[in-house]
Design a protein around this motif. Structure first.
Motif, short mmCIF file in Angstrom:
data_model
loop_
_atom_site.label_atom_id
_atom_site.label_comp_id
_atom_site.label_asym_id
_atom_site.label_seq_id
_atom_site.Cartn_x
_atom_site.Cartn_y
_atom_site.Cartn_z
N ILE A 35 0.83 -1.21 0.00
CA ILE A 35 0.00 0.00 0.00
C ILE A 35 0.87 1.26 0.00
N ASN A 36 2.00 1.23 0.69
CA ASN A 36 2.92 2.36 0.70
C ASN A 36 3.42 2.67 -0.71
N TYR A 37 3.80 1.64 -1.46
CA TYR A 37 4.24 1.84 -2.84
C TYR A 37 3.10 2.38 -3.70
N ALA A 38 1.90 1.88 -3.49
CA ALA A 38 0.74 2.37 -4.25
C ALA A 38 0.47 3.84 -3.92
N PHE A 39 0.56 4.21 -2.63
CA PHE A 39 0.36 5.61 -2.25
C PHE A 39 1.44 6.50 -2.85
N THR A 40 2.67 6.03 -2.87
CA THR A 40 3.77 6.81 -3.43
C THR A 40 3.53 7.07 -4.91
N LEU A 41 3.12 6.05 -5.65
CA LEU A 41 2.81 6.22 -7.07
C LEU A 41 1.61 7.15 -7.24
N PHE A 42 0.58 6.97 -6.43
CA PHE A 42 -0.61 7.81 -6.51
C PHE A 42 -0.27 9.27 -6.28
N PHE A 43 0.48 9.55 -5.20
CA PHE A 43 0.83 10.94 -4.91
C PHE A 43 1.80 11.49 -5.95
N GLY A 44 2.66 10.65 -6.52
CA GLY A 44 3.52 11.12 -7.61
C GLY A 44 2.70 11.60 -8.80
N LEU A 45 1.67 10.84 -9.15
CA LEU A 45 0.80 11.25 -10.25
C LEU A 45 0.00 12.51 -9.91
N VAL A 46 -0.50 12.57 -8.69
CA VAL A 46 -1.30 13.74 -8.28
C VAL A 46 -0.43 15.00 -8.27
N TRP A 47 0.71 14.96 -7.59
CA TRP A 47 1.54 16.16 -7.51
C TRP A 47 2.18 16.49 -8.85
N GLY A 48 2.52 15.48 -9.64
CA GLY A 48 3.06 15.75 -10.97
C GLY A 48 2.05 16.48 -11.85
N SER A 49 0.79 16.12 -11.71
CA SER A 49 -0.27 16.75 -12.50
C SER A 49 -0.63 18.14 -11.99
N LEU A 50 -0.59 18.34 -10.69
CA LEU A 50 -1.12 19.57 -10.11
C LEU A 50 -0.08 20.60 -9.69
N TYR A 51 1.18 20.21 -9.49
CA TYR A 51 2.11 21.11 -8.84
C TYR A 51 2.36 22.40 -9.62
N ASN A 52 2.61 22.32 -10.92
CA ASN A 52 2.89 23.54 -11.67
C ASN A 52 1.69 24.48 -11.64
N LEU A 53 0.48 23.94 -11.70
CA LEU A 53 -0.72 24.76 -11.57
C LEU A 53 -0.77 25.42 -10.19
N MET A 54 -0.49 24.64 -9.15
CA MET A 54 -0.49 25.19 -7.79
C MET A 54 0.56 26.29 -7.65
N TYR A 55 1.72 26.08 -8.23
CA TYR A 55 2.81 27.06 -8.15
C TYR A 55 2.41 28.38 -8.82
N PHE A 56 1.87 28.30 -10.04
CA PHE A 56 1.47 29.52 -10.74
C PHE A 56 0.33 30.22 -10.01
N LYS A 57 -0.66 29.47 -9.52
CA LYS A 57 -1.78 30.09 -8.80
C LYS A 57 -1.29 30.82 -7.56
N HIS A 58 -0.33 30.22 -6.85
CA HIS A 58 0.22 30.88 -5.67
C HIS A 58 0.99 32.15 -6.06
N LEU A 59 1.73 32.10 -7.16
CA LEU A 59 2.42 33.30 -7.63
C LEU A 59 1.43 34.40 -8.01
N PHE A 60 0.33 34.02 -8.67
CA PHE A 60 -0.67 35.03 -9.05
C PHE A 60 -1.32 35.64 -7.81
N ASN A 61 -1.53 34.85 -6.77
CA ASN A 61 -2.09 35.39 -5.52
C ASN A 61 -1.11 36.35 -4.84
N ARG A 62 0.18 36.18 -5.11
CA ARG A 62 1.20 37.07 -4.53
C ARG A 62 1.44 38.30 -5.39
N GLY A 63 0.70 38.47 -6.49
CA GLY A 63 0.81 39.68 -7.30
C GLY A 63 1.56 39.52 -8.60
#
Length: 149
Positions: free
Chosen positions: A98-126
């Motif tokens: 299950i640990n390996y499955a969670f690691t793969l799952f979170f890798g896919l989630v953060w790989g898909s969302l991180y750049n979007l999260m980063y840009f959104k946070h930058l836009f909130n900072r001006g």
């Protein structure tokens, strides 16, 4: 064969520099956007789309970008999930699977969302797109929407 040095000192936007100007006039890859904070003059360049570095090395890219807000969010979600997993399971071999499955799952989630999260946070900072090419790229990928005046 094209001259690899042609275009760096020319004023026109020729074949060697179609993707816009990065720092010091160097060309940017087509899937990178430049944002700038007009108040402080800070500029950030980041990729738009799937983050392979976040997929393989989560959460190190957020540390390298000094993106502490998203770093703490990612670590908090992963830590909470793994704590919940360890409280609900008891067989060690099952926990490892299950640990390996969670690691793969979170890798896919953060790989898909991180750049979007980063840009959104930058836009909130001006921060705002620095040029028209970056604005078009961020709008086309739904990272940026025009602020309502």
């Amino acid at each position: 064969m094209q001259d690899p040095f042609k275009g760096f000192n020319d004023d026109d936007d020729d074949q060697n520099n179609q993707n816009g100007d990065g720092p010091q006039g160097l060309p940017l890859p087509p899937n990178y956007a430049t944002v700038v904070n007009p108040e402080t003059g800070n500029m950030r360049i980041a990729k738009v789309g799937f983050s392979w570095t976040m997929f393989f090395f989560s959460p190190l890219p957020s540390i390298f970008r000094a993106d502490w807000y998203n770093f703490l969010c990612i670590v908090g979600v992963e830590f909470g999930s793994f704590m919940l997993l360890s409280m609900t399971t008891s067989a060690s071999q099952f926990v490892a699977i299950i640990n390996y499955a969670f690691t793969l799952f979170f890798g896919l989630v953060w790989g898909s969302l991180y750049n979007l999260m980063y840009f959104k946070h930058l836009f909130n900072r001006g921060f705002r797109p620095a040029d028209e090419r970056s604005r078009d790229l961020l709008t086309r990928t739904h990272y940026w929407s025009q602020p309502k005046e």
